[in-house]
Design a protein around this motif. Structure first.
Motif, PDB file in Angstrom:
ATOM      1  N   GLY A 148     -33.001 -61.711  21.442  1.00  0.00           N
ATOM      2  CA  GLY A 148     -33.777 -62.766  20.808  1.00  0.00           C
ATOM      3  C   GLY A 148     -33.026 -64.078  20.685  1.00  0.00           C
ATOM      4  N   SER A 149     -33.768 -65.112  20.271  1.00  0.00           N
ATOM      5  CA  SER A 149     -33.197 -66.450  20.123  1.00  0.00           C
ATOM      6  C   SER A 149     -32.363 -66.583  18.852  1.00  0.00           C
ATOM      7  CB  SER A 149     -34.319 -67.498  20.125  1.00  0.00           C
ATOM      8  OG  SER A 149     -34.971 -67.515  21.378  1.00  0.00           O
ATOM      9  N   ASP A 150     -32.239 -65.497  18.081  1.00  0.00           N
ATOM     10  CA  ASP A 150     -31.319 -65.496  16.944  1.00  0.00           C
ATOM     11  C   ASP A 150     -29.906 -65.102  17.389  1.00  0.00           C
ATOM     12  OD1 ASP A 150     -31.968 -62.919  17.583  1.00  0.00           O
ATOM     13  OD2 ASP A 150     -32.642 -62.324  15.579  1.00  0.00           O
ATOM     14  N   ASN A 151     -29.699 -65.101  18.725  1.00  0.00           N
ATOM     15  CA  ASN A 151     -28.399 -64.751  19.333  1.00  0.00           C
ATOM     16  C   ASN A 151     -27.994 -63.315  19.013  1.00  0.00           C
ATOM     17  OD1 ASN A 151     -28.512 -67.407  20.043  1.00  0.00           O
ATOM     18  ND2 ASN A 151     -26.735 -68.071  18.870  1.00  0.00           N
ATOM     19  N   LYS A 152     -28.975 -62.447  18.965  1.00  0.00           N
ATOM     20  CA  LYS A 152     -28.705 -61.039  18.698  1.00  0.00           C
ATOM     21  C   LYS A 152     -29.360 -60.157  19.756  1.00  0.00           C
ATOM     22  CE  LYS A 152     -28.257 -61.310  13.639  1.00  0.00           C
ATOM     23  NZ  LYS A 152     -26.856 -60.872  13.534  1.00  0.00           N
ATOM     24  N   ILE A 153     -28.712 -59.025  20.020  1.00  0.00           N
ATOM     25  CA  ILE A 153     -29.310 -57.955  20.816  1.00  0.00           C
ATOM     26  C   ILE A 153     -29.362 -56.718  19.924  1.00  0.00           C
ATOM     27  CG2 ILE A 153     -28.829 -56.309  22.684  1.00  0.00           C
ATOM     28  CD1 ILE A 153     -28.053 -58.604  24.460  1.00  0.00           C
ATOM     29  N   TYR A 154     -30.518 -56.063  19.904  1.00  0.00           N
ATOM     30  CA  TYR A 154     -30.675 -54.828  19.134  1.00  0.00           C
ATOM     31  C   TYR A 154     -30.933 -53.667  20.088  1.00  0.00           C
ATOM     32  CZ  TYR A 154     -31.193 -57.585  14.826  1.00  0.00           C
ATOM     33  OH  TYR A 154     -30.978 -58.435  13.773  1.00  0.00           O
ATOM     34  N   ILE A 155     -30.350 -52.517  19.760  1.00  0.00           N
ATOM     35  CA  ILE A 155     -30.688 -51.267  20.442  1.00  0.00           C
ATOM     36  C   ILE A 155     -31.508 -50.446  19.448  1.00  0.00           C
ATOM     37  CG2 ILE A 155     -29.823 -49.216  21.622  1.00  0.00           C
ATOM     38  CD1 ILE A 155     -29.039 -51.764  23.064  1.00  0.00           C
ATOM     39  N   TRP A 156     -32.742 -50.113  19.825  1.00  0.00           N
ATOM     40  CA  TRP A 156     -33.697 -49.481  18.907  1.00  0.00           C
ATOM     41  C   TRP A 156     -33.882 -47.996  19.208  1.00  0.00           C
ATOM     42  CZ3 TRP A 156     -36.222 -52.419  15.158  1.00  0.00           C
ATOM     43  CH2 TRP A 156     -36.158 -53.816  15.311  1.00  0.00           C
ATOM     44  N   ASN A 157     -34.119 -47.233  18.152  1.00  0.00           N
ATOM     45  CA  ASN A 157     -34.710 -45.908  18.272  1.00  0.00           C
ATOM     46  C   ASN A 157     -36.208 -46.103  18.048  1.00  0.00           C
ATOM     47  OD1 ASN A 157     -35.689 -43.306  18.034  1.00  0.00           O
ATOM     48  ND2 ASN A 157     -33.962 -42.573  16.824  1.00  0.00           N
ATOM     49  N   ASP A 171     -24.036 -66.985  21.940  1.00  0.00           N
ATOM     50  CA  ASP A 171     -25.066 -67.970  22.295  1.00  0.00           C
ATOM     51  C   ASP A 171     -26.357 -67.227  22.656  1.00  0.00           C
ATOM     52  OD1 ASP A 171     -26.305 -70.384  22.893  1.00  0.00           O
ATOM     53  OD2 ASP A 171     -24.581 -71.170  23.987  1.00  0.00           O
ATOM     54  N   LEU A 172     -27.354 -67.999  23.042  1.00  0.00           N
ATOM     55  CA  LEU A 172     -28.668 -67.444  23.352  1.00  0.00           C
ATOM     56  C   LEU A 172     -28.622 -66.501  24.552  1.00  0.00           C
ATOM     57  CD1 LEU A 172     -31.852 -67.715  22.947  1.00  0.00           C
ATOM     58  CD2 LEU A 172     -31.733 -69.460  24.708  1.00  0.00           C
ATOM     59  N   PRO A 173     -29.052 -65.236  24.404  1.00  0.00           N
ATOM     60  CA  PRO A 173     -29.096 -64.322  25.558  1.00  0.00           C
ATOM     61  C   PRO A 173     -30.237 -64.693  26.499  1.00  0.00           C
ATOM     62  CG  PRO A 173     -29.985 -63.233  23.604  1.00  0.00           C
ATOM     63  CD  PRO A 173     -29.491 -64.571  23.155  1.00  0.00           C
ATOM     64  N   LEU A 174     -29.967 -64.662  27.801  1.00  0.00           N
ATOM     65  CA  LEU A 174     -30.967 -65.061  28.799  1.00  0.00           C
ATOM     66  C   LEU A 174     -31.548 -63.858  29.540  1.00  0.00           C
ATOM     67  CD1 LEU A 174     -29.048 -68.127  30.264  1.00  0.00           C
ATOM     68  CD2 LEU A 174     -30.946 -68.174  28.637  1.00  0.00           C
ATOM     69  N   SER A 175     -30.706 -62.865  29.840  1.00  0.00           N
ATOM     70  CA  SER A 175     -31.198 -61.663  30.507  1.00  0.00           C
ATOM     71  C   SER A 175     -30.223 -60.523  30.254  1.00  0.00           C
ATOM     72  CB  SER A 175     -31.376 -61.884  32.015  1.00  0.00           C
ATOM     73  OG  SER A 175     -30.122 -61.897  32.664  1.00  0.00           O
ATOM     74  N   ALA A 176     -30.717 -59.293  30.428  1.00  0.00           N
ATOM     75  CA  ALA A 176     -29.871 -58.108  30.215  1.00  0.00           C
ATOM     76  C   ALA A 176     -30.305 -57.023  31.180  1.00  0.00           C
ATOM     77  CB  ALA A 176     -29.970 -57.627  28.771  1.00  0.00           C
ATOM     78  N   SER A 177     -29.359 -56.138  31.522  1.00  0.00           N
ATOM     79  CA  SER A 177     -29.659 -55.053  32.462  1.00  0.00           C
ATOM     80  C   SER A 177     -28.731 -53.878  32.195  1.00  0.00           C
ATOM     81  CB  SER A 177     -29.486 -55.552  33.905  1.00  0.00           C
ATOM     82  OG  SER A 177     -29.678 -54.499  34.835  1.00  0.00           O
ATOM     83  N   ASP A 191     -24.229 -69.864  27.167  1.00  0.00           N
ATOM     84  CA  ASP A 191     -22.880 -70.429  27.273  1.00  0.00           C
ATOM     85  C   ASP A 191     -22.272 -70.231  28.665  1.00  0.00           C
ATOM     86  OD1 ASP A 191     -22.288 -67.770  27.342  1.00  0.00           O
ATOM     87  OD2 ASP A 191     -21.011 -67.754  25.557  1.00  0.00           O
ATOM     88  N   LYS A 192     -23.099 -69.760  29.622  1.00  0.00           N
ATOM     89  CA  LYS A 192     -22.738 -69.611  31.050  1.00  0.00           C
ATOM     90  C   LYS A 192     -21.803 -68.435  31.320  1.00  0.00           C
ATOM     91  CE  LYS A 192     -22.971 -74.634  31.390  1.00  0.00           C
ATOM     92  NZ  LYS A 192     -22.226 -75.865  31.716  1.00  0.00           N
ATOM     93  N   LYS A 193     -21.551 -67.607  30.310  1.00  0.00           N
ATOM     94  CA  LYS A 193     -20.661 -66.461  30.482  1.00  0.00           C
ATOM     95  C   LYS A 193     -21.466 -65.222  30.887  1.00  0.00           C
ATOM     96  CE  LYS A 193     -16.768 -68.449  29.111  1.00  0.00           C
ATOM     97  NZ  LYS A 193     -16.209 -68.204  27.778  1.00  0.00           N
TER      98      LYS A 193
END
Length: 492
Positions: A148-157, A171-177, A191-193
């Motif tokens: 999300g745009s709150d700069n967080k990634i959650y792993i859900w059950n 920073d803001l996450p753009l994509s994940a895999s 942040d380009k990382k």
């Protein structure tokens, strides 16, 4: 000139005729860099334009042709839907992420929608700002990643509606895999990382410079510890790169493509190590083969169409026609409202099953339950042969609604283990719908226990999210008080 040998050198794409595609779709006008489309062997889903809320269209694959204006939609979000993802272990379950800060999990009725679907199976509430990306775990049942745009990634059950892992990003996450067994995931940020995280603990395992351009980068985790990314150079040239998960300091291979400004989505076929590059605003689809010999990423060919693309969906291998040597099928959204179906085939004269084109592929059976995975187990996907075509497993499993988990589709031994979970695990699950034949009429007309339980469940999730936020603020306040008292002592 030396020509590299490859059985995929002659792969070609051929778009189907308009009457075999899906037409007249009101595709969302959102400017977010999302694919807007996802497909599985039963349905095609497309995010649509909706006044005053967020919705998406779900059509059975066989329902080709013109889509009616009053076609029923999945419409439960209070703001625009930004991403959708079909569950790899249940073709009737789909997740949606929205600007309203929630993720919703939906159960599509057998055969498709006959009326608008407005009640999700479960709401996942934790993000404080819009949710832009959802990805299902490839091997564990009911495990979902959201960014999300709150700069967080959650792993859900998903079965309990609870967060298992919370990951703070710089920073803001753009994509994940996810990688092949889901033990790690790669992530690109504003942040380009480029980073690699442990999926369970949230620990950052590797970090590298990624693409130097300011525009959004996308990522696909390949097999054998490789990561494929697309992005932009400092001169705003579009490029792709291949990385080693153990060392992100420098790309194994990085090449420029062109000077267009549309974000490129990499679609990865793990069975044959091919990558299809589909750019927003592009009229072409390039495809490559990834090998362990330099230059590692080998260009194969380009599919050219007349119209530019707005979004794209990629069919899982088990949904393809193996009798026609079809090795990929892409669903390309056009600005005109057309969803074009493009099969990619390898020209072969023999009508026999081509073993070299179709190695065993991940099935729709999860390798682990959510509890097993959260407990520390990892497992590769359960593989299945496509010889004779794919037969979905346990088609009617979801008709038996269990109190422990509405989405449960694991084998019996796991279901029994899950049914002994705590009340918290059972709380967000919906009770079984009363049978019209066996249940006597309710004496209390107008009493809706299912609705009350559903409201209670949603309220519990909201309270938990606020509790987490309060706890974080209290910790910050106590830290501030400690620092202040230390400063006062120093002055004294």
């Amino acid at each position: 000139m030396f020509m590299r040998k490859s059985k995929f050198r002659h792969v070609f794409g051929q778009g189907l005729k308009r009457d075999q595609c899906y037409d007249n779709i009101r595709i969302t006008k959102s400017s977010w860099d999302s694919r807007y489309c996802d497909v599985n062997p039963k349905y095609v889903a497309v995010i649509t334009e909706a006044a005053g809320g967020g919705s998406f269209l779900v059509l059975p694959l066989s329902k080709v042709g013109r889509v009616e204006r009053d076609c029923p939609l999945v419409a439960g979000h209070k703001a625009a839907v930004l991403d959708i993802a079909w569950c790899p272990h249940n073709d009737d379950v789909i997740a949606s992420a929205s600007e309203d800060c929630t993720i919703k999990i939906w159960q599509i009725p057998e055969g498709g929608l006959t009326k608008p679907l407005t009640e999700p199976v479960v709401d996942l509430v934790a993000h404080q700002r819009r949710v832009s990306c959802v990805k299902w775990h490839p091997t564990a049942h009911n495990v979902l990643l959201s960014a999300g745009s709150d700069n967080k990634i959650y792993i859900w059950n998903v079965g309990t509606g609870e967060v298992f892992t919370e990951i703070d990003l710089p920073d803001l996450p753009l994509s994940a895999s996810f990688n092949f067994n889901g033990s790690k995931f790669a992530c690109t940020c504003k942040d380009k990382k480029l980073r690699v995280y442990n999926s369970r603990s949230g620990e950052c395992l590797q970090e590298g410079p990624g693409h130097a351009g300011a525009k959004p980068a996308q990522v696909a985790y390949l097999k054998d510890g490789l990561i494929f990314s697309t992005g932009f150079s400092r001169m705003s040239e579009r490029q792709y790169a291949l990385w080693d998960e153990k060392d992100l300091s420098k790309a194994k291979e990085m090449n420029e493509l062109d000077n267009s400004n549309g974000v490129i989505f990499p679609l990865y076929d793990a069975d044959v190590n091919m990558v299809y590059l589909c750019g927003k605003g592009d009229s072409q689809i390039r495809y490559f083969e990834v090998t362990d010999e330099e230059p590692y990423v080998h260009y194969l060919n380009t599919y050219q169409s007349k119209e530019s693309g707005r979004g794209v969906g990629f069919m899982p291998k088990r949904g393809l026609n193996v009798n026609n040597c079809e090795i990929a099928r892409i669903y390309k959204l056009h600005n005109s409202g057309l969803c074009e179906v493009i099969p990619f085939t390898v020209p072969r004269k023999s009508e026999l099953f081509q073993d070299d084109l179709y190695p065993d592929t991940p099935s729709d059976t999860p390798a682990l339950s959510a509890e097993e995975w959260f407990g520390g187990k990892d497992a590769d996907p359960i593989m299945v042969s496509l010889k004779g075509g794919f037969v979905p497993t346990r088609k009617d499993a979801l008709k038996v609604v269990r109190r422990s988990n509405v989405l449960d589709k694991m084998p019996t031994r796991t279901s029994q283990a899950q049914s002994t979970n705590s009340e918290a695990a059972a709380a967000p699950s919906l009770p079984p719908k009363p049978s019209t034949t066996s249940t006597p009429p309710d004496e209390h007309v107008g009493f809706d226990p299912q609705g009350i339980l559903d409201d209670m469940r949603k309220l519990k999730l909201i309270v938990k999210a606020h509790e987490r936020r309060i706890k974080t603020l209290e910790e910050k306040l106590s830290q501030y008080e400690v620092n202040t008292s230390e400063e006062d002592e120093g002055k004294a």
